[in-house]
Design a protein around this motif. Structure first.
Motif, PDB file in Angstrom:
ATOM      1  N   TRP A  88       0.831  -1.205   0.000  1.00 14.86           N
ATOM      2  CA  TRP A  88       0.000   0.000   0.000  1.00 14.86           C
ATOM      3  C   TRP A  88       0.861   1.249   0.000  1.00 14.86           C
ATOM      4  O   TRP A  88       0.603   2.196  -0.742  1.00 14.86           O
ATOM      5  CB  TRP A  88      -0.935  -0.017   1.203  1.00 14.86           C
ATOM      6  N   VAL A  89       1.897   1.254   0.800  1.00 12.88           N
ATOM      7  CA  VAL A  89       2.787   2.413   0.879  1.00 12.88           C
ATOM      8  C   VAL A  89       3.484   2.624  -0.464  1.00 12.88           C
ATOM      9  O   VAL A  89       3.594   3.763  -0.949  1.00 12.88           O
ATOM     10  CB  VAL A  89       3.821   2.227   2.017  1.00 12.88           C
ATOM     11  N   LEU A  90       3.944   1.546  -1.082  1.00 15.95           N
ATOM     12  CA  LEU A  90       4.598   1.656  -2.382  1.00 15.95           C
ATOM     13  C   LEU A  90       3.629   2.179  -3.438  1.00 15.95           C
ATOM     14  O   LEU A  90       3.987   3.031  -4.256  1.00 15.95           O
ATOM     15  CB  LEU A  90       5.164   0.307  -2.814  1.00 15.95           C
ATOM     16  N   PHE A  91       2.415   1.688  -3.425  1.00 13.60           N
ATOM     17  CA  PHE A  91       1.411   2.122  -4.396  1.00 13.60           C
ATOM     18  C   PHE A  91       1.075   3.602  -4.223  1.00 13.60           C
ATOM     19  O   PHE A  91       1.049   4.362  -5.189  1.00 13.60           O
ATOM     20  CB  PHE A  91       0.149   1.264  -4.265  1.00 13.60           C
ATOM     21  N   VAL A  92       0.839   4.009  -2.996  1.00 15.76           N
ATOM     22  CA  VAL A  92       0.496   5.414  -2.734  1.00 15.76           C
ATOM     23  C   VAL A  92       1.675   6.321  -3.084  1.00 15.76           C
ATOM     24  O   VAL A  92       1.491   7.393  -3.659  1.00 15.76           O
ATOM     25  CB  VAL A  92       0.051   5.600  -1.266  1.00 15.76           C
TER      26      VAL A  92
END
Length: 89
Positions: free
Chosen positions: A17-21
């Motif tokens: 999620w952090v990478l995507f955001v």
């Protein structure tokens, strides 16, 4: 080789999620900003400068009152949808 793949999948699972955001709110706009600076048109420069000003405001806001924003249900989704909306021409 197997350990590297397993480690990469673990990182993607834990921090996906952090990478995507980060990709959606920083990396993609950075590439578009560089292209805008290199182009002759000035309107796209203004668009991306506005984006970075809004992004910077959110970062400062989350730094100081992030604990309050976390109380808003689905805050991370709201934030992501807002920034994707800013990216749409």
């Amino acid at each position: 080789f197997f350990g590297g793949v397993l480690g990469s999948l673990l990182i993607l699972f834990l921090y996906g999620w952090v990478l995507f955001v980060t990709f959606m709110t920083v990396l993609y706009p950075s590439l578009r900003s560089i292209r805008a600076i290199e182009s002759e048109a000035k309107a796209d420069d203004k668009t991306w400068l506005t984006y970075w000003m809004v992004y910077g405001t959110f970062v400062v806001l989350e730094t100081y009152v992030g604990f309050l924003l976390e109380l808003i249900p689905y805050w991370h989704w709201i934030r992501l949808v807002f920034f994707v909306w800013l990216l749409v021409p």
